[in-house]
Design a protein around this motif. Structure first.
Motif, PDB file in Angstrom:
ATOM      1  N   LYS A   3      61.350  13.584 -17.259  1.00 20.66           N
ATOM      2  CA  LYS A   3      61.290  12.138 -17.139  1.00 20.66           C
ATOM      3  C   LYS A   3      60.029  11.688 -16.402  1.00 20.66           C
ATOM      4  O   LYS A   3      59.424  10.684 -16.737  1.00 20.66           O
ATOM      5  CB  LYS A   3      62.533  11.654 -16.377  1.00 20.66           C
ATOM      6  N   ASP A   6      56.986  11.044 -18.652  1.00 28.43           N
ATOM      7  CA  ASP A   6      57.010   9.780 -19.395  1.00 28.43           C
ATOM      8  C   ASP A   6      56.739   8.597 -18.480  1.00 28.43           C
ATOM      9  O   ASP A   6      55.988   7.693 -18.826  1.00 28.43           O
ATOM     10  CB  ASP A   6      58.363   9.583 -20.085  1.00 28.43           C
ATOM     11  N   ALA A   7      57.371   8.621 -17.318  1.00 24.99           N
ATOM     12  CA  ALA A   7      57.200   7.524 -16.357  1.00 24.99           C
ATOM     13  C   ALA A   7      55.732   7.419 -15.970  1.00 24.99           C
ATOM     14  O   ALA A   7      55.162   6.339 -15.887  1.00 24.99           O
ATOM     15  CB  ALA A   7      58.065   7.758 -15.126  1.00 24.99           C
ATOM     16  N   ASN A   8      55.114   8.559 -15.763  1.00 22.55           N
ATOM     17  CA  ASN A   8      53.713   8.589 -15.363  1.00 22.55           C
ATOM     18  C   ASN A   8      52.826   8.053 -16.479  1.00 22.55           C
ATOM     19  O   ASN A   8      51.902   7.288 -16.235  1.00 22.55           O
ATOM     20  CB  ASN A   8      53.304  10.015 -15.003  1.00 22.55           C
ATOM     21  N   ARG A   9      53.170   8.439 -17.717  1.00 23.40           N
ATOM     22  CA  ARG A   9      52.355   7.991 -18.826  1.00 23.40           C
ATOM     23  C   ARG A   9      52.486   6.477 -19.027  1.00 23.40           C
ATOM     24  O   ARG A   9      51.511   5.797 -19.311  1.00 23.40           O
ATOM     25  CB  ARG A   9      52.737   8.738 -20.103  1.00 23.40           C
ATOM     26  N   GLU A  10      53.719   5.992 -18.870  1.00 21.64           N
ATOM     27  CA  GLU A  10      53.948   4.555 -18.978  1.00 21.64           C
ATOM     28  C   GLU A  10      53.136   3.804 -17.931  1.00 21.64           C
ATOM     29  O   GLU A  10      52.560   2.768 -18.197  1.00 21.64           O
ATOM     30  CB  GLU A  10      55.424   4.255 -18.757  1.00 21.64           C
ATOM     31  N   ARG A  11      53.133   4.369 -16.742  1.00 21.60           N
ATOM     32  CA  ARG A  11      52.397   3.752 -15.660  1.00 21.60           C
ATOM     33  C   ARG A  11      50.898   3.698 -15.980  1.00 21.60           C
ATOM     34  O   ARG A  11      50.241   2.692 -15.758  1.00 21.60           O
ATOM     35  CB  ARG A  11      52.631   4.527 -14.368  1.00 21.60           C
ATOM     36  N   GLN A  12      50.389   4.802 -16.517  1.00 25.44           N
ATOM     37  CA  GLN A  12      48.969   4.841 -16.892  1.00 25.44           C
ATOM     38  C   GLN A  12      48.643   3.728 -17.896  1.00 25.44           C
ATOM     39  O   GLN A  12      47.604   3.107 -17.817  1.00 25.44           O
ATOM     40  CB  GLN A  12      48.633   6.184 -17.548  1.00 25.44           C
ATOM     41  N   GLN A  13      49.575   3.504 -18.820  1.00 30.92           N
ATOM     42  CA  GLN A  13      49.358   2.454 -19.817  1.00 30.92           C
ATOM     43  C   GLN A  13      49.394   1.075 -19.171  1.00 30.92           C
ATOM     44  O   GLN A  13      48.608   0.199 -19.507  1.00 30.92           O
ATOM     45  CB  GLN A  13      50.409   2.562 -20.937  1.00 30.92           C
ATOM     46  N   ASP A  14      50.334   0.898 -18.236  1.00 32.45           N
ATOM     47  CA  ASP A  14      50.418  -0.374 -17.501  1.00 32.45           C
ATOM     48  C   ASP A  14      49.105  -0.642 -16.771  1.00 32.45           C
ATOM     49  O   ASP A  14      48.562  -1.738 -16.802  1.00 32.45           O
ATOM     50  CB  ASP A  14      51.556  -0.340 -16.479  1.00 32.45           C
TER      51      ASP A  14
END
Ligand SMILES: [Zn+2]
Length: 126
Positions: A3, A6-14
């Protein structure tokens, strides 16, 4: 996949999504030194929700400094103006880099800056 990934990748996108706002704010130059090389958002508070206040658009060299590289004395002077920003990621982030050096003018400059008083005391203590 874990998890955390994914959380880290989402953050990078944000964070990346703020790139345009930050670019406009900084006039498409580094918000610490004014340089133009490889500008990318830098995350001042990775533990907080990304926002324009916690992000700064930095050049490759300033991102290295932000991650802990020791700055050359002449580089420190180019970061000095960043202390006057009212955006925490710019002023506090630059103050942290400046204070890692033992240049005598640095403490004085940070003391004179407009950084939040509580944060300033914390920075000067370290
Ligand atoms: Zn820079």
């Amino acid at each position: 996949m874990a998890k955390g990934y994914d959380a880290n990748r989402e953050r990078q996108q944000d964070v990346a999504a703020f790139g345009k706002i930050l670019g406009k704010r900084g006039g498409f130059s580094c918000e610490w030194c004014g340089g133009k090389g490889d500008l990318r958002p830098w995350d001042h508070r990775p533990d907080a929700e990304p926002s324009p206040e916690t992000l700064a658009l930095l050049c490759a060299r300033c991102r290295e400094l932000a991650e802990g590289k020791q700055a050359e004395p002449n580089e420190l002077h180019s970061l000095r103006n960043a202390l006057w920003s009212d955006i925490p990621a710019i002023a506090e982030g630059a103050a942290r880099v400046l204070l890692r050096s033992k240049e005598p003018w640095v403490r004085e400059a940070v003391e004179e800056s407009l950084i939040d008083e509580g944060v300033k005391q914390e920075l000067l203590k370290g």
